[in-house]
Design a protein around this motif. Structure first.
Motif, PDB file in Angstrom:
ATOM      1  N   SER A 377       0.828  -1.205   0.000  1.00 10.98           N
ATOM      2  CA  SER A 377       0.000   0.000   0.000  1.00 10.98           C
ATOM      3  C   SER A 377       0.865   1.259   0.000  1.00 10.98           C
ATOM      4  CB  SER A 377      -0.926  -0.006   1.221  1.00 10.98           C
ATOM      5  OG  SER A 377      -1.639   1.203   1.318  1.00 10.98           O
ATOM      6  N   ASP A 388      -5.485   2.804  -5.660  1.00  9.54           N
ATOM      7  CA  ASP A 388      -5.046   1.435  -5.396  1.00  9.54           C
ATOM      8  C   ASP A 388      -4.556   1.291  -3.955  1.00  9.54           C
ATOM      9  OD1 ASP A 388      -5.601   0.411  -7.938  1.00  9.54           O
ATOM     10  OD2 ASP A 388      -3.681   1.105  -8.734  1.00  9.54           O
ATOM     11  N   CYS A 390      -5.366   3.164  -1.377  1.00 12.76           N
ATOM     12  CA  CYS A 390      -6.497   3.302  -0.468  1.00 12.76           C
ATOM     13  C   CYS A 390      -7.357   2.045  -0.448  1.00 12.76           C
ATOM     14  CB  CYS A 390      -7.345   4.506  -0.862  1.00 12.76           C
ATOM     15  SG  CYS A 390      -6.540   6.086  -0.549  1.00 12.76           S
ATOM     16  N   LYS A 391      -7.475   1.401  -1.598  1.00 12.18           N
ATOM     17  CA  LYS A 391      -8.244   0.158  -1.674  1.00 12.18           C
ATOM     18  C   LYS A 391      -7.679  -0.874  -0.696  1.00 12.18           C
ATOM     19  CE  LYS A 391      -8.749  -1.384  -5.836  1.00 12.18           C
ATOM     20  NZ  LYS A 391      -8.422  -2.084  -7.100  1.00 12.18           N
ATOM     21  N   SER A 395      -9.488  -1.667   2.966  1.00 11.66           N
ATOM     22  CA  SER A 395      -9.913  -3.071   3.087  1.00 11.66           C
ATOM     23  C   SER A 395      -9.311  -3.690   4.343  1.00 11.66           C
ATOM     24  CB  SER A 395      -9.473  -3.865   1.852  1.00 11.66           C
ATOM     25  OG  SER A 395     -10.131  -3.400   0.703  1.00 11.66           O
ATOM     26  N   THR A 435      -3.775  -6.207  -6.900  1.00 10.91           N
ATOM     27  CA  THR A 435      -3.749  -4.758  -7.140  1.00 10.91           C
ATOM     28  C   THR A 435      -2.359  -4.307  -7.573  1.00 10.91           C
ATOM     29  OG1 THR A 435      -5.461  -4.440  -5.451  1.00 10.91           O
ATOM     30  CG2 THR A 435      -4.211  -2.498  -6.127  1.00 10.91           C
TER      31      THR A 435
END
Length: 458
Positions: A377, A388, A390-391, A395, A435
């Motif tokens: 991340s 991406d 933040c996803k 999560s 990702t």
């Protein structure tokens, strides 16, 4: 300055990596240890209820720290890119704007928090037995909010300025100050949780002064200067830092959720056990965040120069040391569980002690996985792949862990609490790898060879 890195040999490349990662890890450790040391001293000097009180207050301290991360990490990335582009004037303006913005925001939060302190304490889940201690602890922390938020921003940006060793010195000074003052205020003066909060706040103030002296001195490249507020740049900074901010805030969100469910299903005794688990979890997560934040200014710089080979090498090197760190942490937690728990809980309550030891060992399995999610991340943030990053962060820190927690509790009752994090980290790891692969392809940083090496590393 980072600009000297482009001619590094392979060994020098690793040295530069450690030059940034080690201070970042040390800085994150100190931030985690502030609360951890407070907890240890209040547990020994006041009692188990005080330990639970400090844990209940943790989501608030995570919130103010996460706010600093939001701007600090984003500013570090933007400034590093500008330095890579040789635009020193904008780097100085972005630095000045970031610090000034943080001062304004922290003063606003300080005033509002003091006005609504009772409501904040109730929202955090304080029961009648610990409400006064949570309030006493938080009201002191709130007074020092400016030092909390800005001192961490200085810690991050002093590395971007090219002086990571000063970051290490500053956080060591601050850590030692906190420990000494905790002993004096809590043990000698018997000031209880208020003494622990004073110790933490003063330690933050000392680090603030130490870093400020550097930025006001002649050696600093990031000088304070006149600037015009550019809200598009602030938005860019916040969007880049949001992933790491979400990771930090996730600690508070998860602790808040766990506290509520533990009280409902297992009672206040188990809350003391979870306090121990959450303090160690914070330290482990801080280690991985340190690796991530040490990686970010380097990968941002090389991305700014267009050196994609070095960007991929930095990612692989980071993941390699995530593996090493994760294994070391897990083994320490498994083989030295008794000693870790003894720092917080005496064997005088043997039932509580043994329960905490068994649940801590189960929870520590998640330490093998979380580092990969955090670093991937952070890496994506450094390349401005904000959505991406933040996803993954959201999560991991909110959606998947919340679902996992509620499902395991419904399926297994209160005991499901202790392995819900393991399931969550595994699910997010799959998401992180997918990702990362797509993001590298989108940025033309992907190749079958490099992807295979990264996959084998994980």
């Amino acid at each position: 300055m980072i600009t000297t890195l482009s001619n590094s040999t392979n060994n020098n490349f690793k040295n530069q990596f450690f030059k940034y990662v080690i201070p970042s890890v040390a800085s994150m450790w100190v931030s985690a240890l502030y609360v951890m040391v407070d907890a240890m001293f209040v547990s020994k000097g006041v009692g188990p209820n005080a330990l639970a009180a400090v844990n209940i207050a943790m989501p608030y301290t995570n919130f103010i720290f996460g706010l600093s991360v939001l701007f600090s990490v984003g500013a570090s990335t933007v400034i590093s890119i500008k330095l890579g582009e040789k635009d020193h004037t904008k780097a100085k303006k972005y630095f000045s704007m970031t610090i000034f913005s943080l001062i304004i925001i922290s003063l606003f939060i300080c005033v509002m928090s003091l006005l609504f302190l009772d409501q904040i304490v109730l929202f955090l889940g304080a029961t009648d037995s610990v409400f006064p201690m949570v309030k006493d602890y938080l009201k002191i922390i709130i007074i020092f909010i400016v030092f909390y938020i800005v001192s961490y921003a200085f810690e991050v940006l002093i590395k971007t300025d090219g002086y990571p060793h000063l970051s290490t010195i500053g956080v060591i000074i601050s850590a030692l100050t906190n420990i000494i003052l905790d002993y004096v205020f809590v043990i000698k003066f018997n000031w209880g949780v208020e003494g622990a909060a004073f110790a933490t706040g003063l330690a933050r103030a000392f680090s603030f002064v130490f870093f400020l002296i550097h930025f006001l001195g002649n050696k600093s490249k990031l000088k304070f200067c006149k600037f015009k507020f550019n809200f598009s740049i602030l938005k860019r900074i916040a969007s880049i830092g949001f992933a790491d901010c979400a990771t930090e805030l996730s600690i508070g969100v998860v602790i808040l959720l766990f506290n509520q469910i533990i009280i409902k299903y297992l009672g206040e005794g188990a809350l003391v056990s979870y306090s121990v688990v959450s303090y160690v979890n914070t330290l482990v997560l801080s280690t991985m965040l340190g690796i991530s934040q040490g990686l970010q200014p380097l990968s941002s710089y090389y991305y700014g120069t267009g050196d994609s080979a070095t960007v991929k090498s930095l990612l692989k090197l980071s993941l390699k040391y995530v593996i090493i760190s994760s294994l070391v942490v897990f083994l320490v937690c498994i083989f030295f569980t008794d000693y870790i728990v003894l720092m917080f809980i005496d064997k005088s309550d043997m039932a509580l002690f043994e329960y905490t030891v068994s649940k801590f060992r189960l929870f520590s399995i998640s330490f093998l996985i979380l580092g990969f999610n955090v670093v991937i991340s952070g890496f994506l943030s450094s390349l401005e792949k904000t959505l991406d990053a933040c996803k993954i962060s959201l999560s991991r820190g909110l959606f998947v862990i919340s679902i996992s927690l509620f499902v395991t509790v419904l399926a297994f009752g209160g005991n499901g609490i202790w392995f819900s994090t393991i399931i969550s980290e595994c699910v997010v790891l799959v998401l992180s790898l997918i990702t990362l692969k797509h993001a590298l392809k989108d940025m033309d940083l992907y190749s079958d060879e490099s992807n295979t090496e990264i996959a084998m590393t994980v």
